[in-house]
Scaffold this motif. Structure first.
Motif, short mmCIF file in Angstrom:
data_model
loop_
_atom_site.label_atom_id
_atom_site.label_comp_id
_atom_site.label_asym_id
_atom_site.label_seq_id
_atom_site.Cartn_x
_atom_site.Cartn_y
_atom_site.Cartn_z
N LEU A 351 0.74 -1.07 -0.02
CA LEU A 351 -0.05 -0.32 0.02
C LEU A 351 0.64 1.28 0.09
CD1 LEU A 351 -2.81 -0.91 2.50
CD2 LEU A 351 -3.06 -0.62 0.04
N GLY A 352 2.11 1.04 0.17
CA GLY A 352 2.82 2.21 0.05
C GLY A 352 3.18 3.07 1.31
N LEU A 353 2.72 2.21 2.59
CA LEU A 353 3.08 2.56 3.83
C LEU A 353 4.20 1.94 4.58
CD1 LEU A 353 -0.73 2.33 4.80
CD2 LEU A 353 0.50 4.23 4.08
N LYS A 354 4.65 2.67 5.49
CA LYS A 354 6.09 2.26 6.36
C LYS A 354 5.53 1.69 7.59
CE LYS A 354 9.33 4.99 3.54
NZ LYS A 354 10.41 6.14 3.74
N GLN A 355 6.28 0.93 8.40
CA GLN A 355 5.84 0.62 9.63
C GLN A 355 6.95 1.49 10.70
OE1 GLN A 355 5.99 -3.85 10.58
NE2 GLN A 355 6.08 -3.97 8.42
N VAL A 356 6.46 1.61 11.66
CA VAL A 356 7.22 2.34 12.88
C VAL A 356 8.61 1.53 13.23
CG1 VAL A 356 7.46 3.10 15.23
CG2 VAL A 356 5.15 3.30 13.87
N ALA A 369 2.73 -1.57 13.76
CA ALA A 369 2.53 -0.08 13.93
C ALA A 369 2.80 0.45 12.75
CB ALA A 369 3.31 0.31 15.17
N VAL A 370 1.83 1.02 12.10
CA VAL A 370 1.85 1.70 10.76
C VAL A 370 1.77 3.21 10.63
CG1 VAL A 370 0.77 1.59 8.45
CG2 VAL A 370 0.59 -0.45 9.98
N TYR A 371 2.94 3.70 9.93
CA TYR A 371 2.77 5.19 9.76
C TYR A 371 1.80 5.62 8.89
CZ TYR A 371 7.05 6.32 12.32
OH TYR A 371 8.12 6.60 13.28
N LEU A 372 0.95 6.81 8.85
CA LEU A 372 -0.07 7.22 7.96
C LEU A 372 0.68 7.99 6.97
CD1 LEU A 372 -2.99 7.86 10.70
CD2 LEU A 372 -2.85 5.95 9.16
N PRO A 373 0.12 8.09 5.79
CA PRO A 373 0.46 9.07 5.05
C PRO A 373 0.30 10.43 5.54
CG PRO A 373 -1.00 7.73 3.83
CD PRO A 373 -1.24 7.10 5.38
N GLU A 374 1.16 11.57 5.19
CA GLU A 374 1.20 12.74 5.75
C GLU A 374 -0.34 13.50 5.89
OE1 GLU A 374 4.22 15.36 4.51
OE2 GLU A 374 5.97 14.03 5.25
N ASN A 431 -9.59 0.26 1.91
CA ASN A 431 -10.92 1.01 1.49
C ASN A 431 -11.01 2.44 2.36
OD1 ASN A 431 -11.39 -0.90 -0.25
ND2 ASN A 431 -12.78 -1.77 1.13
N GLY A 432 -10.36 2.29 3.58
CA GLY A 432 -10.51 3.35 4.41
C GLY A 432 -9.65 4.63 4.15
N LEU A 433 -8.31 4.29 3.55
CA LEU A 433 -7.25 4.98 3.10
C LEU A 433 -7.62 5.59 1.88
CD1 LEU A 433 -4.07 2.85 3.40
CD2 LEU A 433 -4.54 4.99 4.74
N THR A 434 -8.36 4.63 0.84
CA THR A 434 -8.96 5.39 -0.36
C THR A 434 -10.14 6.56 -0.07
OG1 THR A 434 -8.58 3.36 -1.73
CG2 THR A 434 -10.05 4.93 -2.46
N CYS A 436 -10.13 8.31 2.46
CA CYS A 436 -9.54 9.43 3.17
C CYS A 436 -8.72 10.17 1.74
CB CYS A 436 -8.71 9.10 4.13
SG CYS A 436 -9.80 8.39 5.60
N GLY A 437 -8.63 9.87 0.75
CA GLY A 437 -8.09 10.41 -0.48
C GLY A 437 -6.70 9.93 -0.80
N TYR A 438 -6.30 8.85 0.13
CA TYR A 438 -4.97 8.41 -0.17
C TYR A 438 -4.89 7.61 -1.77
CZ TYR A 438 -0.80 5.48 0.09
OH TYR A 438 0.26 4.95 -0.04
#
Length: 441
Positions: A351-356, A369-374, A431-434, A436-438
């Protein structure tokens, strides 16, 4: 922030409470469970979700799937055992159940040493900190805390409150202290104890125990090695005897899969000898090993005993949870948690996300633990996940609290794929990320 050894400063309890409460934002209240009555473990198992191929055969009311790092989803059999009729805590039936529960804990922790001592006491996982601090350290003695996040620091707070001199080897957010710096700290002074948080729930960082134990025993053989295993026991391997651990404290509501309310721990003969050799009285009455040790020993020997009233219903639930866990080899359970964890972490990466926890070797297998897009806030995403029937937790590490979310994946949600919990959660996350506009770059 560079790794460093520092004298722990007093923390702000109100600030810590505020941070940890943030993950509740936007989460609807859970349904109230009203399990059917049953006194037969075999009949409970027959109706257990884990023995059923379809979720709709569960006796639990419909509710959002709870995928935080504890409490977790519970097996039907465990919840139904909570409906056991009222009984005396010193009656023969309960005494037998409690005794068997303590013996099963030896198998879970993988200890056969007769000098090892299990404890099951009414309370949360935090009570384990008090049990350690009040009994194994005397005021003025030095303790080295290996910090990987919020809960490591909380353990330091507890130790300091009981009068210990606390030094911290602190790792940057998302990593763990390394063996060379730990060895250097151990050579700098004589420590009574080293504490390590096996999985710090605030970051999802997994600390390695076997090589750590070898280092501690080599450099400072008299030093006790105490493990906070609240978010690891029954999800991550812990070989108590082989790794020469001196204490592991945990709780009922995480990977063990039992409702919250029990502090569970195991201590080595070496740790118990250290307690017996202390010059001052334990710093707590309720958390005193002097008061609890004979009670635990009597219960395990199937003899009624009393210091403070246990919770018969929670002990029945723990007995059922341990019976389910030990019905299969522990190695299979640990492998399954790793398999599901790898699947989740791959999806997060895709999904292009990074972990803590950036280093794969530092990543826990029971949570992510997942960092959210800015561009996305947890307060926007978490309600959308809840509307999809999935509950994740927000961040609680004070340095990054608003930047990440936490996905708990342990216990029955992992071991019973027929529930569909993990696939449901991953779909909800995407789906939640989408929503939210990600969009993945």
């Amino acid at each position: 922030m560079p790794r460093q050894i520092l004298r722990a400063n007093a923390s702000n309890p109100a600030s810590r409470v505020s941070i940890i409460s943030q993950h509740l934002a936007g989460v609807p209240p859970a349904s109230t469970l009203t399990p059917s009555n049953s006194n037969s473990l075999s009949s409970i198992h027959a109706r257990s979700l884990s023995s059923s191929p379809t979720f709709n055969m569960s006796s639990q009311p419909d509710h959002p799937t709870l995928l935080i790092p504890g409490p977790i989803e519970f097996d039907d059999a465990v919840l139904q055992s909570m409906s056991h009729y009222s009984e005396s805590h010193v009656g023969p039936g309960f005494v037998a159940t409690f005794g068997e529960t303590l013996s099963m804990l030896r198998k879970l922790f993988q200890t056969t040493s007769p000098s090892s001592q299990p404890f099951v006491i009414s309370g949360s996982g935090t009570l384990g900190w008090d049990l350690v601090a009040a009994n194994l350290v005397e005021p003025g003695e030095d303790v080295l805390v290996l910090s990987t996040g919020y809960f490591s620091d909380g353990f330091a707070d507890c130790l300091r409150l009981y009068g210990a001199n606390v030094d911290i080897v602190k790792a940057p957010v998302g990593s763990r202290p390394q063996l060379p710096e730990i060895e250097s700290a151990l050579k700098s002074k004589k420590y009574k104890m080293v504490t390590v948080t096996h999985v710090d729930t605030s970051t999802g960082v997994l600390s390695e125990l076997q090589k750590l134990s070898e280092t501690v025993k080599s450099v400072s053989p008299d030093t006790l090695l105490i493990v906070d295993g609240v978010c690891s026991v029954a999800g991550e391997e812990i070989d108590f005897d082989a790794w020469k651990l001196d204490g592991v404290v945990t709780a009922s509501q995480k990977a063990i899969g039992c409702p919250a309310g029990l502090s569970i721990s195991m201590f080595s003969g070496k740790a118990m000898d250290a307690f017996k050799a202390r010059k001052s009285q334990p710093g707590s009455y309720f958390a005193s090993m002097k008061n609890w040790t004979p009670i635990m020993q009597n219960y395990e020997a199937k003899k009624p005993s009393y210091f403070a009233t246990p919770s018969p219903q929670l002990v029945h639930a723990l007995h059922t949870a341990l019976s389910l866990i030990l019905a299969k080899p522990l190695s299979e359970r640990f492998a399954k948690h790793k398999e599901v964890s790898d699947k989740i972490k791959k999806t997060v990466t895709d999904l292009g996300l990074k972990q803590v926890a950036g280093n794969p070797e530092d990543q826990a297998h029971g949570m992510t633990a997942v960092y959210l897009p800015e561009s996305i806030k947890a307060t926007d995403l978490l309600p959308k996940l809840a509307n999809s029937g999935v509950i994740f937790a927000g961040g609680i590490h004070k340095e990054i609290a608003s930047k990440y979310i936490r996905f708990g994946h342990m216990g029955v949600s992992v071991t019973d794929p027929a529930r569909g919990d993990i696939n449901k959660a991953l779909a909800a996350l995407e789906n939640g990320l989408t929503a939210c506009g990600y969009q993945k770059a």
